[in-house]
Motif scaffolding. Structure first.
Motif, PDB file in Angstrom:
ATOM      1  N   ARG A 188      34.269 -87.942  23.165  1.00 22.64           N
ATOM      2  CA  ARG A 188      35.775 -87.747  21.544  1.00 22.64           C
ATOM      3  C   ARG A 188      35.681 -86.506  20.870  1.00 22.64           C
ATOM      4  O   ARG A 188      37.385 -86.693  20.622  1.00 22.64           O
ATOM      5  N   LEU A 189      34.933 -86.022  20.776  1.00 20.36           N
ATOM      6  CA  LEU A 189      35.197 -84.267  20.674  1.00 20.36           C
ATOM      7  C   LEU A 189      35.837 -83.566  20.884  1.00 20.36           C
ATOM      8  O   LEU A 189      36.327 -82.743  20.827  1.00 20.36           O
ATOM      9  N   LEU A 190      35.421 -83.974  22.423  1.00 20.35           N
ATOM     10  CA  LEU A 190      36.424 -82.842  24.086  1.00 20.35           C
ATOM     11  C   LEU A 190      38.009 -83.471  23.842  1.00 20.35           C
ATOM     12  O   LEU A 190      39.266 -82.317  23.479  1.00 20.35           O
ATOM     13  N   ARG A 191      38.367 -84.845  23.181  1.00 18.00           N
ATOM     14  CA  ARG A 191      39.666 -85.457  22.901  1.00 18.00           C
ATOM     15  C   ARG A 191      40.034 -84.869  21.836  1.00 18.00           C
ATOM     16  O   ARG A 191      41.299 -84.076  22.039  1.00 18.00           O
ATOM     17  N   PHE A 192      39.017 -84.553  20.543  1.00 27.10           N
ATOM     18  CA  PHE A 192      40.008 -84.079  19.278  1.00 27.10           C
ATOM     19  C   PHE A 192      39.966 -82.329  19.848  1.00 27.10           C
ATOM     20  O   PHE A 192      41.149 -82.065  19.022  1.00 27.10           O
ATOM     21  N   ARG A 193      39.304 -81.635  20.179  1.00 30.92           N
ATOM     22  CA  ARG A 193      39.670 -80.108  20.630  1.00 30.92           C
ATOM     23  C   ARG A 193      40.874 -79.662  20.977  1.00 30.92           C
ATOM     24  O   ARG A 193      40.810 -78.940  21.563  1.00 30.92           O
ATOM     25  N   GLN A 194      41.291 -80.526  21.984  1.00 30.55           N
ATOM     26  CA  GLN A 194      42.777 -81.142  22.975  1.00 30.55           C
ATOM     27  C   GLN A 194      43.416 -81.268  21.924  1.00 30.55           C
ATOM     28  O   GLN A 194      44.719 -80.994  21.964  1.00 30.55           O
ATOM     29  N   THR A 195      43.121 -81.538  20.729  1.00 34.88           N
ATOM     30  CA  THR A 195      44.766 -81.681  19.887  1.00 34.88           C
ATOM     31  C   THR A 195      45.711 -80.535  19.596  1.00 34.88           C
ATOM     32  O   THR A 195      44.752 -80.669  19.201  1.00 34.88           O
ATOM     33  N   ASN A 196      46.738 -80.953  18.905  1.00 32.61           N
ATOM     34  CA  ASN A 196      47.335 -79.888  18.347  1.00 32.61           C
ATOM     35  C   ASN A 196      46.874 -79.432  17.287  1.00 32.61           C
ATOM     36  O   ASN A 196      47.312 -78.404  16.518  1.00 32.61           O
ATOM     37  N   PHE A 197      46.727 -79.958  16.315  1.00 38.85           N
ATOM     38  CA  PHE A 197      45.954 -80.080  14.957  1.00 38.85           C
ATOM     39  C   PHE A 197      44.822 -79.818  14.811  1.00 38.85           C
ATOM     40  O   PHE A 197      45.015 -78.162  14.000  1.00 38.85           O
ATOM     41  N   TYR A 198      44.114 -79.824  16.171  1.00 39.35           N
ATOM     42  CA  TYR A 198      42.677 -78.476  15.815  1.00 39.35           C
ATOM     43  C   TYR A 198      43.066 -77.167  16.690  1.00 39.35           C
ATOM     44  O   TYR A 198      42.876 -76.474  15.977  1.00 39.35           O
ATOM     45  N   ARG A 199      44.436 -77.264  17.947  1.00 42.66           N
ATOM     46  CA  ARG A 199      44.590 -76.041  17.921  1.00 42.66           C
ATOM     47  C   ARG A 199      46.003 -75.160  17.011  1.00 42.66           C
ATOM     48  O   ARG A 199      45.296 -73.616  16.101  1.00 42.66           O
ATOM     49  N   ILE A 200      46.101 -76.018  16.077  1.00 38.37           N
ATOM     50  CA  ILE A 200      46.291 -75.693  15.016  1.00 38.37           C
ATOM     51  C   ILE A 200      45.902 -74.531  14.158  1.00 38.37           C
ATOM     52  O   ILE A 200      45.429 -73.080  13.457  1.00 38.37           O
ATOM     53  N   ILE A 201      45.068 -75.776  13.489  1.00 34.92           N
ATOM     54  CA  ILE A 201      44.275 -75.200  11.828  1.00 34.92           C
ATOM     55  C   ILE A 201      42.925 -74.018  12.632  1.00 34.92           C
ATOM     56  O   ILE A 201      42.132 -73.191  12.659  1.00 34.92           O
ATOM     57  N   GLN A 202      42.511 -73.801  14.145  1.00 37.40           N
ATOM     58  CA  GLN A 202      42.007 -73.084  14.905  1.00 37.40           C
ATOM     59  C   GLN A 202      42.253 -71.737  14.700  1.00 37.40           C
ATOM     60  O   GLN A 202      42.124 -70.337  14.713  1.00 37.40           O
ATOM     61  N   ARG A 203      43.886 -71.742  14.920  1.00 36.95           N
ATOM     62  CA  ARG A 203      44.600 -70.137  15.316  1.00 36.95           C
ATOM     63  C   ARG A 203      44.764 -69.828  13.926  1.00 36.95           C
ATOM     64  O   ARG A 203      45.238 -68.195  12.972  1.00 36.95           O
ATOM     65  N   THR A 204      45.321 -70.548  12.635  1.00 40.45           N
ATOM     66  CA  THR A 204      45.278 -70.148  11.470  1.00 40.45           C
ATOM     67  C   THR A 204      43.743 -70.189  10.692  1.00 40.45           C
ATOM     68  O   THR A 204      43.500 -68.858  10.159  1.00 40.45           O
ATOM     69  N   LEU A 205      42.753 -70.533  11.355  1.00 36.32           N
ATOM     70  CA  LEU A 205      41.923 -69.868  10.629  1.00 36.32           C
ATOM     71  C   LEU A 205      41.402 -68.018  10.908  1.00 36.32           C
ATOM     72  O   LEU A 205      40.818 -67.572  10.269  1.00 36.32           O
ATOM     73  N   MET A 206      41.490 -68.249  12.270  1.00 34.86           N
ATOM     74  CA  MET A 206      41.511 -66.547  12.729  1.00 34.86           C
ATOM     75  C   MET A 206      42.361 -65.922  12.497  1.00 34.86           C
ATOM     76  O   MET A 206      42.039 -64.779  12.695  1.00 34.86           O
ATOM     77  N   LEU A 207      43.472 -66.161  11.772  1.00 32.22           N
ATOM     78  CA  LEU A 207      44.290 -65.529  11.496  1.00 32.22           C
ATOM     79  C   LEU A 207      43.853 -64.858   9.385  1.00 32.22           C
ATOM     80  O   LEU A 207      44.112 -63.752   9.671  1.00 32.22           O
ATOM     81  N   THR A 208      42.520 -65.622   8.847  1.00 33.25           N
ATOM     82  CA  THR A 208      43.320 -65.962   7.829  1.00 33.25           C
ATOM     83  C   THR A 208      41.524 -65.153   7.811  1.00 33.25           C
ATOM     84  O   THR A 208      41.310 -64.244   6.908  1.00 33.25           O
ATOM     85  N   PHE A 209      40.859 -65.193   8.867  1.00 40.01           N
ATOM     86  CA  PHE A 209      39.464 -64.654   8.445  1.00 40.01           C
ATOM     87  C   PHE A 209      39.564 -62.838   8.251  1.00 40.01           C
ATOM     88  O   PHE A 209      38.688 -62.577   7.715  1.00 40.01           O
ATOM     89  N   PRO A 210      40.397 -62.032   8.282  1.00 43.35           N
ATOM     90  CA  PRO A 210      40.241 -60.905   8.496  1.00 43.35           C
ATOM     91  C   PRO A 210      40.674 -60.724   7.562  1.00 43.35           C
ATOM     92  O   PRO A 210      39.898 -59.818   6.207  1.00 43.35           O
ATOM     93  N   PHE A 211      41.050 -61.317   6.528  1.00 45.55           N
ATOM     94  CA  PHE A 211      41.343 -61.178   5.035  1.00 45.55           C
ATOM     95  C   PHE A 211      40.294 -61.739   3.958  1.00 45.55           C
ATOM     96  O   PHE A 211      39.599 -60.881   2.840  1.00 45.55           O
ATOM     97  N   ILE A 212      39.740 -62.598   4.255  1.00 49.06           N
ATOM     98  CA  ILE A 212      38.095 -63.169   4.087  1.00 49.06           C
ATOM     99  C   ILE A 212      37.145 -62.043   4.405  1.00 49.06           C
ATOM    100  O   ILE A 212      36.497 -62.216   3.166  1.00 49.06           O
ATOM    101  N   LEU A 213      36.969 -61.811   5.514  1.00 48.51           N
ATOM    102  CA  LEU A 213      36.422 -60.734   5.798  1.00 48.51           C
ATOM    103  C   LEU A 213      36.447 -59.881   4.319  1.00 48.51           C
ATOM    104  O   LEU A 213      35.454 -59.334   4.034  1.00 48.51           O
ATOM    105  N   ILE A 214      37.664 -58.732   4.048  1.00 51.01           N
ATOM    106  CA  ILE A 214      37.278 -57.472   3.707  1.00 51.01           C
ATOM    107  C   ILE A 214      37.118 -58.004   2.345  1.00 51.01           C
ATOM    108  O   ILE A 214      36.942 -57.366   1.368  1.00 51.01           O
ATOM    109  N   GLY A 215      38.025 -59.295   1.954  1.00 47.90           N
ATOM    110  CA  GLY A 215      38.360 -59.310  -0.271  1.00 47.90           C
ATOM    111  C   GLY A 215      36.555 -59.703  -0.019  1.00 47.90           C
ATOM    112  O   GLY A 215      35.828 -59.927  -1.116  1.00 47.90           O
ATOM    113  N   THR A 216      36.058 -60.109   0.655  1.00 48.44           N
ATOM    114  CA  THR A 216      34.334 -60.987   0.438  1.00 48.44           C
ATOM    115  C   THR A 216      33.780 -59.960   0.359  1.00 48.44           C
ATOM    116  O   THR A 216      32.859 -59.568  -0.286  1.00 48.44           O
TER     117      THR A 216
END
Length: 155
Positions: free
Chosen positions: A15-43
Motif C-alpha cells: 500500500r505504501l509503495l502504491r501511494f508513493r507512485q501517486t501524483n499526489f505524493y509526487r507533487i507534495i514531495q517536489r513542493t517540499l523539496m522546493l520549500t526546504f531551502p527557505f525553511i532552512l535559512i529562516g530557521t
C-alpha cells in the motif's frame, strides 16, 4: 507476535509503495523539496536571532555580548528581516510549487498555474494593515484563519 508483524508488513508495504507512485505524493514531495531551502535559512536565522542577538538568549547571557559587542542593539534587525522574509514567504512558494508541479504532471502551462496560485494565496490569506496607523512601514502577515473567517463571501 512475530506472525502479526509479518502480516502487517505484508499488507502495509504494498500500500505504501502504491501511494508513493501517486501524483499526489509526487507533487507534495517536489513542493517540499522546493520549500526546504527557505525553511532552512529562516530557521537558522531565527536560531541565531534568539540565542545570540537577544539579551536573554543563551549565548548572549553567557558571554555578556551586550556589554562588549559594538552596535549589539542593532544586529538583530537583519536577522529579524531574513527570518520574516523566508518563513513568511514559504506559504507563497509552496502554493506556487504545488500548482506548478500539478500543472506539469497534467501537461499544462506550469508557470501560469504557479503564478495564479501564488497571487490567489496573496489575495485570500494575507492581511494588509492600514498604513495610516503604522506610518511608513507596511506590515503584511498571513492570516491562518482566512479560509474559516466570514470575511470571504464565497465560502
Amino acid at each position: 507476535m512475530w506472525l502479526d508483524e509479518q502480516r502487517l508488513i505484508q499488507r502495509l508495504v504494498p500500500r505504501l509503495l502504491r501511494f508513493r507512485q501517486t501524483n499526489f505524493y509526487r507533487i507534495i514531495q517536489r513542493t517540499l523539496m522546493l520549500t526546504f531551502p527557505f525553511i532552512l535559512i529562516g530557521t537558522f536565522s531565527q536560531i541565531i536571532q534568539l540565542t545570540v542577538l537577544t539579551k536573554t538568549g543563551f549565548i548572549a547571557s553567557i558571554f555578556h555580548l551586550s556589554k562588549w559587542v559594538p552596535y549589539y542593539r542593532y544586529l538583530h534587525y537583519p536577522f529579524d528581516s531574513l527570518t520574516t522574509l523566508t518563513l513568511n514567504g514559504v506559504a507563497v512558494v509552496a502554493a506556487f510549487g504545488a500548482a506548478k508541479y500539478h500543472a506539469k504532471l497534467n501537461q499544462r502551462d506550469d508557470q501560469l498555474a504557479g503564478l495564479t496560485a501564488a497571487i490567489a494565496l496573496l489575495i485570500v490569506a494575507y492581511q494588509y494593515t492600514n498604513q495610516n496607523q503604522i506610518g511608513v512601514l507596511v506590515d503584511c502577515k498571513i492570516n491562518p484563519n482566512a479560509v474559516r473567517t466570514k470575511k470571504i463571501s464565497f465560502l
